[in-house]
Motif scaffolding. Structure first.
Motif, PDB file in Angstrom:
ATOM      1  N   GLY A   1       0.768  -1.179  -0.241  1.00  0.00           N
ATOM      2  CA  GLY A   1       0.186  -0.097  -0.147  1.00  0.00           C
ATOM      3  C   GLY A   1       0.523   1.789  -0.107  1.00  0.00           C
ATOM      4  N   GLU A   2       0.163   2.108   0.677  1.00  0.00           N
ATOM      5  CA  GLU A   2       0.899   3.252   0.633  1.00  0.00           C
ATOM      6  C   GLU A   2       2.347   3.471   1.392  1.00  0.00           C
ATOM      7  OE1 GLU A   2       0.197   7.959   3.036  1.00  0.00           O
ATOM      8  OE2 GLU A   2      -2.378   6.928   1.737  1.00  0.00           O
ATOM      9  N   PRO A   3       2.627   2.835   2.340  1.00  0.00           N
ATOM     10  CA  PRO A   3       4.037   2.703   2.806  1.00  0.00           C
ATOM     11  C   PRO A   3       4.939   2.455   2.360  1.00  0.00           C
ATOM     12  CG  PRO A   3       2.153   2.071   4.350  1.00  0.00           C
ATOM     13  CD  PRO A   3       2.030   2.565   3.406  1.00  0.00           C
ATOM     14  N   ARG A   4       4.617   0.624   1.286  1.00  0.00           N
ATOM     15  CA  ARG A   4       5.671   0.953   0.187  1.00  0.00           C
ATOM     16  C   ARG A   4       5.906   2.486  -0.814  1.00  0.00           C
ATOM     17  NH1 ARG A   4       3.315  -3.791  -2.929  1.00  0.00           N
ATOM     18  NH2 ARG A   4       4.125  -4.981  -1.133  1.00  0.00           N
ATOM     19  N   TRP A   5       4.985   2.837  -1.687  1.00  0.00           N
ATOM     20  CA  TRP A   5       5.518   3.544  -2.225  1.00  0.00           C
ATOM     21  C   TRP A   5       5.810   4.866  -1.814  1.00  0.00           C
ATOM     22  CZ3 TRP A   5       5.522   2.994  -7.611  1.00  0.00           C
ATOM     23  CH2 TRP A   5       4.092   1.751  -7.689  1.00  0.00           C
ATOM     24  N   LEU A   6       5.649   5.064  -0.629  1.00  0.00           N
ATOM     25  CA  LEU A   6       6.506   6.597   0.004  1.00  0.00           C
ATOM     26  C   LEU A   6       8.156   5.818   0.062  1.00  0.00           C
ATOM     27  CD1 LEU A   6       4.452   7.281   3.051  1.00  0.00           C
ATOM     28  CD2 LEU A   6       4.683   8.469   1.120  1.00  0.00           C
ATOM     29  N   LEU A   7       8.319   4.701   0.500  1.00  0.00           N
ATOM     30  CA  LEU A   7       9.426   3.986   0.551  1.00  0.00           C
ATOM     31  C   LEU A   7      10.316   4.134  -0.434  1.00  0.00           C
ATOM     32  CD1 LEU A   7       9.747   1.868   2.860  1.00  0.00           C
ATOM     33  CD2 LEU A   7      10.541   3.826   3.394  1.00  0.00           C
ATOM     34  N   TRP A   8       9.383   3.742  -1.862  1.00  0.00           N
ATOM     35  CA  TRP A   8       9.650   3.688  -3.286  1.00  0.00           C
ATOM     36  C   TRP A   8      10.392   4.323  -3.610  1.00  0.00           C
ATOM     37  CZ3 TRP A   8       7.690  -0.927  -5.840  1.00  0.00           C
ATOM     38  CH2 TRP A   8       8.216  -1.933  -5.484  1.00  0.00           C
ATOM     39  N   VAL A   9       9.629   5.847  -4.057  1.00  0.00           N
ATOM     40  CA  VAL A   9       9.576   6.960  -4.160  1.00  0.00           C
ATOM     41  C   VAL A   9      10.830   7.752  -3.497  1.00  0.00           C
ATOM     42  CG1 VAL A   9       8.576   9.217  -4.188  1.00  0.00           C
ATOM     43  CG2 VAL A   9       7.528   7.489  -4.740  1.00  0.00           C
ATOM     44  N   ALA A  10      11.368   7.517  -1.713  1.00  0.00           N
ATOM     45  CA  ALA A  10      12.272   8.196  -1.392  1.00  0.00           C
ATOM     46  C   ALA A  10      13.613   7.182  -1.946  1.00  0.00           C
ATOM     47  CB  ALA A  10      11.934   7.656  -0.119  1.00  0.00           C
TER      48      ALA A  10
END
Length: 403
Positions: free
Chosen positions: A170-179
């Motif tokens: 979900g959202e935590p994955r994409w936050l970490l991946w974008v970072a």
């Protein structure tokens, strides 16, 4: 590398058996590098299919993310192979390792946002760290080795974000991946700055211009080739009735026009400029034009291919907003990439291309309510007109002097 030229910074490339062109002379892409690129043909196809399966803003953002990550893996390997000779066994083995990891990345893309996220992330991390660690291991102490130590440090810095993001959802994955991807994209701009050592001098980024330009030109060919394959496969599946055959013909002409716009002038101009540049400037041009400014060119080709596939499936149907955005937005993004590359080497803007971008974007609301085939015909005619203008306009000299 080539013999040191007058006025150039002394080369920091180590004289070891794995280095390219130790006897001097112009370097060219090897057959193994062409074989290496086949994995990325598959990767670009997977990204196109991912976008087609979810033609929404979320799907577009995810496809863009995967495209940048795939391009970044290929791009870093191309920099490494500009210095290291794929005809030597150790280097070839490392490139095979990178191929395998890239292949696993590509396989994971359709489910990369869901079930195969960890496979995608782990493959990306493994190829980036493994390739950079090899260079650090085989090169002697010195400026070049220190440069790659700093590159390796940045790869290790982003690795936990990639892997943990692959584990989460979900959202935590994409936050970490974008970072994580943000760190990777920022690294060349920061010149791999690390505490105490500082940033790497641009003189350490010396490249063999002809080979370097050729490799990125080949990636443009990869993307264009994938668009032709995608159109042909879709047409075969849709049945080769009259409207489909007509659409397929215009799809081919669109791809050819895109090829001509790149290779007609700008591709050769950038190649000449980087080949004539001093060591520090060749690295800057390589970083700016190829590492960054070729991304919108590749993305534009992918979007155009998706738009063409939508038209082939339903030639007489309305494009709707999403279809119009990819069909017209793809060529617009492609032209913006070409103009950005031209500006970076000091060429004046092509006002016909500027006008074409404005018209393409402004026409999206209207095109959404027209038949896909009609939009594709007008688009193709417009791109061919740009090709004609590009060929007959005077060959403008760069506004900045060559070294």
């Amino acid at each position: 590398m080539q013999p040191e030229a007058v006025g150039r910074t002394r080369s920091v490339i180590p004289d070891i058996p794995f280095i390219r062109g130790r006897g001097g002379g112009e370097q060219r892409a090897t057959f193994f590098e062409l074989y290496f690129d086949l994995v990325y043909v598959f990767a670009v196809t997977q990204i196109s299919h991912h976008l087609l399966a979810d033609l929404s803003w979320i799907g577009a953002v995810q496809a863009a993310f995967f495209l940048v990550a795939v391009y970044w893996a290929w791009n870093y390997t191309t920099w490494m192979a500009n210095w290291f000779d794929p005809e030597t066994v150790p280097v070839r083995l490392v490139l095979i390792y990178v191929m395998l990891a890239s292949f696993l990345m590509a396989v994971a893309i359709p489910e990369g946002a869901v079930d195969l996220a960890l496979l995608f992330a782990a493959s990306y991390v493994a190829l980036q760290i493994g390739r950079n660690a090899f260079v650090v291991w085989v090169t002697p102490p010195g400026a070049f080795n220190e440069n790659f130590r700093q590159i390796l440090a940045w790869s290790i810095l982003s690795a936990p974000l990639w892997v943990v993001g692959g584990i989460l959802s979900g959202e935590p994955r994409w936050l970490l991946w974008v970072a994580a991807l943000g760190l990777d994209l920022a690294a060349p701009l920061a010149r791999y700055w690390v505490p105490r050592a500082g940033a790497t001098p641009m003189s350490q980024w010396e490249v063999e211009g002809s080979h370097f330009a050729e490799r990125f030109q080949l990636f443009v060919i990869i993307a264009l080739g994938e668009s032709i394959v995608l159109a042909g496969v879709t047409a075969s599946g849709a049945g080769l009735r009259g409207p489909v055959v007509v659409t397929l013909g215009f799809a081919f002409l669109t791809s050819t026009a895109l090829w001509w716009l790149y290779f007609g002038q700008i591709g050769a101009s950038v190649a000449r400029r980087i080949s004539r540049s001093a060591a520090d400037e060749s690295g800057q041009i390589g970083r700016d034009v190829y590492t960054y400014l070729h991304l919108p060119i590749i993305a534009g080709i992918v979007l155009t291919a998706v738009g063409v596939e939508l038209v082939i499936v339903h030639p007489g149907g309305e494009l709707h907003t999403a279809g119009a955005l990819v069909t017209l937005g793809g060529p617009a993004l492609y032209l913006l990439g070409l103009m950005a590359c031209a500006a970076r080497i000091g060429r004046r803007p092509s006002w016909p291309q500027v006008a074409a971008v404005v018209v393409l974007l402004a026409a999206v609301p209207l095109a959404a309510h027209l038949s896909g085939l009609l939009v594709l015909i007008v688009l193709t005619v417009g791109l061919i007109a740009l090709v004609v203008v590009d060929q007959i306009r005077p060959q403008l000299a760069d506004s900045t002097p060559h070294p």
